[in-house]
Design an enzyme around this catalytic site. Sequence first.
Site, PDB file in Angstrom:
ATOM      1  N   MET A 109      74.099 -81.497  39.632  1.00  0.00           N
ATOM      2  CA  MET A 109      75.161 -80.990  38.764  1.00  0.00           C
ATOM      3  C   MET A 109      76.429 -80.728  39.574  1.00  0.00           C
ATOM      4  O   MET A 109      76.460 -80.979  40.776  1.00  0.00           O
ATOM      5  CB  MET A 109      74.671 -79.753  38.014  1.00  0.00           C
ATOM      6  CG  MET A 109      73.591 -80.090  37.004  1.00  0.00           C
ATOM      7  SD  MET A 109      72.904 -78.629  36.217  1.00  0.00           S
ATOM      8  CE  MET A 109      72.082 -77.824  37.565  1.00  0.00           C
ATOM      9  N   ARG A 578      31.328 -95.607  36.829  1.00  0.00           N
ATOM     10  CA  ARG A 578      31.471 -96.586  35.754  1.00  0.00           C
ATOM     11  C   ARG A 578      30.714 -97.856  36.128  1.00  0.00           C
ATOM     12  O   ARG A 578      31.190 -98.653  36.935  1.00  0.00           O
ATOM     13  CB  ARG A 578      32.954 -96.876  35.514  1.00  0.00           C
ATOM     14  CG  ARG A 578      33.723 -95.685  34.984  1.00  0.00           C
ATOM     15  CD  ARG A 578      35.196 -95.721  35.283  1.00  0.00           C
ATOM     16  NE  ARG A 578      35.445 -95.487  36.705  1.00  0.00           N
ATOM     17  CZ  ARG A 578      36.606 -95.054  37.199  1.00  0.00           C
ATOM     18  NH1 ARG A 578      37.606 -94.787  36.398  1.00  0.00           N
ATOM     19  NH2 ARG A 578      36.748 -94.879  38.491  1.00  0.00           N
ATOM     20  N   ARG A 635      27.697 -93.303  34.009  1.00  0.00           N
ATOM     21  CA  ARG A 635      27.936 -93.691  32.609  1.00  0.00           C
ATOM     22  C   ARG A 635      27.381 -95.096  32.379  1.00  0.00           C
ATOM     23  O   ARG A 635      27.695 -96.025  33.129  1.00  0.00           O
ATOM     24  CB  ARG A 635      29.438 -93.665  32.317  1.00  0.00           C
ATOM     25  CG  ARG A 635      29.785 -94.011  30.881  1.00  0.00           C
ATOM     26  CD  ARG A 635      31.286 -94.052  30.659  1.00  0.00           C
ATOM     27  NE  ARG A 635      31.906 -95.211  31.292  1.00  0.00           N
ATOM     28  CZ  ARG A 635      33.225 -95.439  31.315  1.00  0.00           C
ATOM     29  NH1 ARG A 635      34.047 -94.552  30.772  1.00  0.00           N
ATOM     30  NH2 ARG A 635      33.716 -96.510  31.901  1.00  0.00           N
ATOM     31  N   GLU A 762      34.072 -88.136  23.635  1.00  0.00           N
ATOM     32  CA  GLU A 762      35.364 -88.829  23.647  1.00  0.00           C
ATOM     33  C   GLU A 762      35.809 -89.277  22.263  1.00  0.00           C
ATOM     34  O   GLU A 762      36.844 -89.922  22.113  1.00  0.00           O
ATOM     35  CB  GLU A 762      35.300 -90.038  24.590  1.00  0.00           C
ATOM     36  CG  GLU A 762      34.124 -90.952  24.348  1.00  0.00           C
ATOM     37  CD  GLU A 762      33.904 -91.957  25.464  1.00  0.00           C
ATOM     38  OE1 GLU A 762      34.897 -92.443  26.029  1.00  0.00           O
ATOM     39  OE2 GLU A 762      32.735 -92.262  25.759  1.00  0.00           O
ATOM     40  N   SER A 781      30.361 -84.320  29.128  1.00  0.00           N
ATOM     41  CA  SER A 781      31.506 -84.677  29.964  1.00  0.00           C
ATOM     42  C   SER A 781      32.597 -85.171  29.025  1.00  0.00           C
ATOM     43  O   SER A 781      32.384 -86.140  28.293  1.00  0.00           O
ATOM     44  CB  SER A 781      31.134 -85.768  30.970  1.00  0.00           C
ATOM     45  OG  SER A 781      32.249 -86.105  31.755  1.00  0.00           O
ATOM     46  N   GLY A 783      35.508 -87.137  27.979  1.00  0.00           N
ATOM     47  CA  GLY A 783      36.277 -88.318  28.384  1.00  0.00           C
ATOM     48  C   GLY A 783      37.640 -88.259  27.722  1.00  0.00           C
ATOM     49  O   GLY A 783      37.842 -88.786  26.631  1.00  0.00           O
ATOM     50  N   THR A 784      38.570 -87.597  28.368  1.00  0.00           N
ATOM     51  CA  THR A 784      39.840 -87.274  27.701  1.00  0.00           C
ATOM     52  C   THR A 784      40.793 -88.454  27.584  1.00  0.00           C
ATOM     53  O   THR A 784      41.772 -88.363  26.850  1.00  0.00           O
ATOM     54  CB  THR A 784      40.538 -86.109  28.426  1.00  0.00           C
ATOM     55  OG1 THR A 784      40.615 -86.398  29.825  1.00  0.00           O
ATOM     56  CG2 THR A 784      39.771 -84.822  28.212  1.00  0.00           C
ATOM     57  N   ASN A 785      40.532 -89.556  28.300  1.00  0.00           N
ATOM     58  CA  ASN A 785      41.376 -90.740  28.083  1.00  0.00           C
ATOM     59  C   ASN A 785      41.217 -91.207  26.639  1.00  0.00           C
ATOM     60  O   ASN A 785      42.197 -91.341  25.897  1.00  0.00           O
ATOM     61  CB  ASN A 785      40.978 -91.863  29.045  1.00  0.00           C
ATOM     62  CG  ASN A 785      41.292 -91.541  30.484  1.00  0.00           C
ATOM     63  OD1 ASN A 785      41.988 -90.571  30.771  1.00  0.00           O
ATOM     64  ND2 ASN A 785      40.778 -92.336  31.405  1.00  0.00           N
ATOM     65  N   ASP A 786      39.975 -91.473  26.229  1.00  0.00           N
ATOM     66  CA  ASP A 786      39.733 -91.934  24.860  1.00  0.00           C
ATOM     67  C   ASP A 786      39.897 -90.816  23.838  1.00  0.00           C
ATOM     68  O   ASP A 786      40.355 -91.056  22.717  1.00  0.00           O
ATOM     69  CB  ASP A 786      38.334 -92.547  24.748  1.00  0.00           C
ATOM     70  CG  ASP A 786      38.319 -94.015  25.149  1.00  0.00           C
ATOM     71  OD1 ASP A 786      39.415 -94.582  25.327  1.00  0.00           O
ATOM     72  OD2 ASP A 786      37.228 -94.596  25.289  1.00  0.00           O
ATOM     73  N   CYS A 851      35.983 -85.914  32.770  1.00  0.00           N
ATOM     74  CA  CYS A 851      36.031 -87.069  33.667  1.00  0.00           C
ATOM     75  C   CYS A 851      37.166 -88.031  33.350  1.00  0.00           C
ATOM     76  O   CYS A 851      37.235 -89.125  33.906  1.00  0.00           O
ATOM     77  CB  CYS A 851      34.702 -87.816  33.649  1.00  0.00           C
ATOM     78  SG  CYS A 851      34.258 -88.497  32.032  1.00  0.00           S
ATOM     79  N   TYR A 871      32.942 -78.056  35.908  1.00  0.00           N
ATOM     80  CA  TYR A 871      33.583 -78.916  36.913  1.00  0.00           C
ATOM     81  C   TYR A 871      34.618 -79.829  36.267  1.00  0.00           C
ATOM     82  O   TYR A 871      34.636 -80.030  35.048  1.00  0.00           O
ATOM     83  CB  TYR A 871      32.529 -79.768  37.643  1.00  0.00           C
ATOM     84  CG  TYR A 871      31.897 -80.844  36.774  1.00  0.00           C
ATOM     85  CD1 TYR A 871      32.486 -82.108  36.655  1.00  0.00           C
ATOM     86  CD2 TYR A 871      30.715 -80.598  36.077  1.00  0.00           C
ATOM     87  CE1 TYR A 871      31.916 -83.083  35.852  1.00  0.00           C
ATOM     88  CE2 TYR A 871      30.141 -81.573  35.272  1.00  0.00           C
ATOM     89  CZ  TYR A 871      30.753 -82.822  35.158  1.00  0.00           C
ATOM     90  OH  TYR A 871      30.194 -83.785  34.356  1.00  0.00           O
TER      91      TYR A 871
END
Length: 957
Positions: A109, A578, A635, A762, A781, A783-786, A851, A871
């Site tokens: 700025m 995976r 998985r 998920e 677990s 699966g927060t992506n999906d 995860c 975890y």
Amino acid sequence: MPKKKFVYSFGAGVAEGDGTMKELLGGKGAGLHEMTKIGLPVPAGFTITTEVCDLFFKSGKKWPEGLEKEVQKHLKQLEKTTGKTLGDPRDPLLVSVRSGAPVSMPGMMETILNLGLTDASVEGLAAKTGNRRFALDAYRRFIMMYGSTAMGIEREEFDKAFDEIKAKRTRARLGIPADQKVNDTDVNEEELDELIKMFKKIYREHIKVDFPQDPWEQLKGAIDAVFNSWMADKAVTYRKVEKLVGIKGTAVNVVQMVFGNKGETSGTGVCFTRDPNSGENVFYGDYLVNAQGEDVVAGIRTPIRLAELDKRDPKVYKQLVDIRRKLEKHYRDMQDLEFTVEEGKLYMLQCRTGKRSPIAAFRIAVDMVKEGLISKEEAILRIKASDIEGIFYPMIDKSKPEELKKAFLVQGIDAVPGAATGKVVFNAKDAEEWAAKGEKVILVRKETSPEDVGGMHAAQGILTATGGKTSHAAVVARGWGKTCIVGCEKLDIDYEKGIFAVGETVIKEGDYITLDGGTGNVYKGQLKLVKPEPPKAYTTLMSWVDKIRTLKVRTNADTPYDAEKARQLGAEGIGLCRTEHMFFDSEERILAIREMIIADDLESRKKALAKLLPFQTKDFEGIFKAMDGLPVTIRLIDPPLHEFVPHDEEGQRALAKAVGVSFEKVVQRVEQLHEANPMLGHRGCRLAITYPEILDMQVTAIITAACNMTKKGIKVLPEIMIPLVIDDKELKILETRTREVADAIIAKSGIKLSYMVGTMIEVPRAALLADRIATVAEFFSFGTNDLTQMTLGLSRDDAGKFLPDYVDEKKAGVFKADPFQSLDQDGVGMLIRMGIEKGRSVRPKLKVGICGEHGGDPASVKFCHRVGMNYVSSSPFRVPISRLAAAQAVVEETASAKKPGKNRGRPAKKASAVAPKKTSTRGRKPASAVRAVSASSAASAAPKRRGRPLGSKNKNK
């Protein structure tokens, strides 16, 4: 209701504000008020609050009612304090007008110096000081800064005129050779007089009016300029990069000018109370004789080292050293200081928490604990995720900036930090082959797919033309610590010709390029890389982290190498292995999985799967060995089968030949596998329902490997995870089959082996039915992506086209951060809270983790702590970041509990250095009924977590 106060004055040892008022007065303003209060030599002035900036933009860039009157009142107070009047033709008061946000945004700025000079007052200043050259130099600076900053004239216009004067007049007068630089200080009074006329002419040509001679008009214009700079592109971009959200705006500081350009007994400096690069406890900085503040930053002359000031002016230097000690002790952190010396008198113009390198961040934090300035808990809070990233990732050697500028090619999105250099290749197979021959390569793709993972693993770095920070390329690269730049839309890639172009520049296969994952910059050629060594302070501080946190940290790892690396970085198990990534590790494996997919009868599928069994068994043996004594969550296959088959004619013909079927049959099978929306299609546990033989093979490989390693003395703790469940009946079918296969193998082996069967939550329905699912699953677990994709209805690969608008504060501003990078705690978080509470209502000892990619995001990790997870699991290179965030969550929670009204309805914790002794989150039984709670109140319903005092053992497995 009392009228809101817009302006706060300071001066003559009295200040209306203090250092705690950063949100209102900005960092610079709060620092000026605080330094005044503790008796440091600070010029007088006043601060216009950040709230005014917010109102300024909300009202269409108009001053709020009452501000003008209040500014005039405080200006009169400043004039009274200094004994001078703004614009007085005999002895003018001059002021600086500076920005100052609550969070440091250096250089983003605007600042205007010497405001109050006019054609009349410049002569008064010259007469009063007896130094006309100084007065004219101040005037030319003011015209240039006001014209460029407040009125938008290109700075280059003024610079050209100055260069013209120096070239035509000063050089000739002094006889300076053409190969030598003419300094600003070489320009005399007569030449400055001429320059000022040229500047005023430039101003009139662009603005169509004369340069303002009314100081009040100048002041209003300068204040507006500072406010406007808050929404300048560079400032907005900086806040976006630094994830600075929820800030109202910048404050404006109007401060009496003190002059470092009055001759050889004057000067200006910038310094740090410790070395910002190494963290060493030494006074570090630069000083420029006969100069104003912007001269140091602009680099127009070479400054002297701060230590040399001791020889030039011992009295001032000693005073500065004393102030250094006083401010460090007062603020208990390394400070960034600006000061001016006017004819032998020292003035402090700024103090703020100094920015530092990652290595310095750790050293300073640890040293200050040893010095008794801060506690271990405070040291932990001072480390950022970016500090840890900077410790481990290689960097480009930036010691020769001109070479970097010359080599710059294009900029994309900085997906994974670090740096990488190598030869360009355009497909995964070539990347593997070249790497096998010892070549370092950069894989360049329009976009990547699971078929590319072999080449991605072999490459030093990945560059894609499409995608965002959570695209396939970014997610996989992050897991491997591979430098990655995505979304580089200016890349014109031609696979057939083996080239990519950026405008007129063409890069061929085999040409070297260098990636800077920290900035998104791509460079031509092979630039030198440097690898920082983690300092001892890193090990020390992370030992404190591990003693305080209650949340365990696992890793997402698919190979023994990844598992070993993650364990070295502090991983306490694997939260996501995976299995499908193993299928792409060799031509033999990918052929076997494709043969299974093409087969149209059970026996043929079993035959193909039998070829994969020994490979998977061997992989799991290596992973169990690397994680000896630690849990490993595996998985079962998740992606839809269409991702494993070739989609081009050449690949399909090669597959038909390899497995001995017709080309037409392969084409037909590929067409059958096509899905309109594969994210919602035939994948995860649905594959095992249709093809249970796939589950049989994978469970056989897992349990066989576990038995084999147990016989070798390795402690194995396998956790078999069934993905994408939507119903307890569905899970029960697969859990029963899993146990039948596993128990038969264990019985045959003659050994004792414990294992767990759980699921990945998920799909929103799974979270809603978590109590039913928990009757079958031994662990959850998330699966927060999906889960994020399905809850928000957004594809993480396609959302990059519009999601930035949802985060951009200039546009929609719906999200504070990309929900695929930092968990949507209001929406997705609600499902997670509900899932945990419902799951533990029927299975109190339910083990819960996360995860998805969010397991490596600090804000998301802290959320996981608050809702009572056991975890988090993150990619190997983000394990230390997750460990740090888990400890910070404990410290923040304890501090919040100590504040009245801040415990969110939870019982107050005992006062201690950190927190009371931990109570296990396992076995805890929350309320069985899940209430419909708002996002803000849901936190109070979350299970409680408590930290331990530093020094106690971490026994939570």
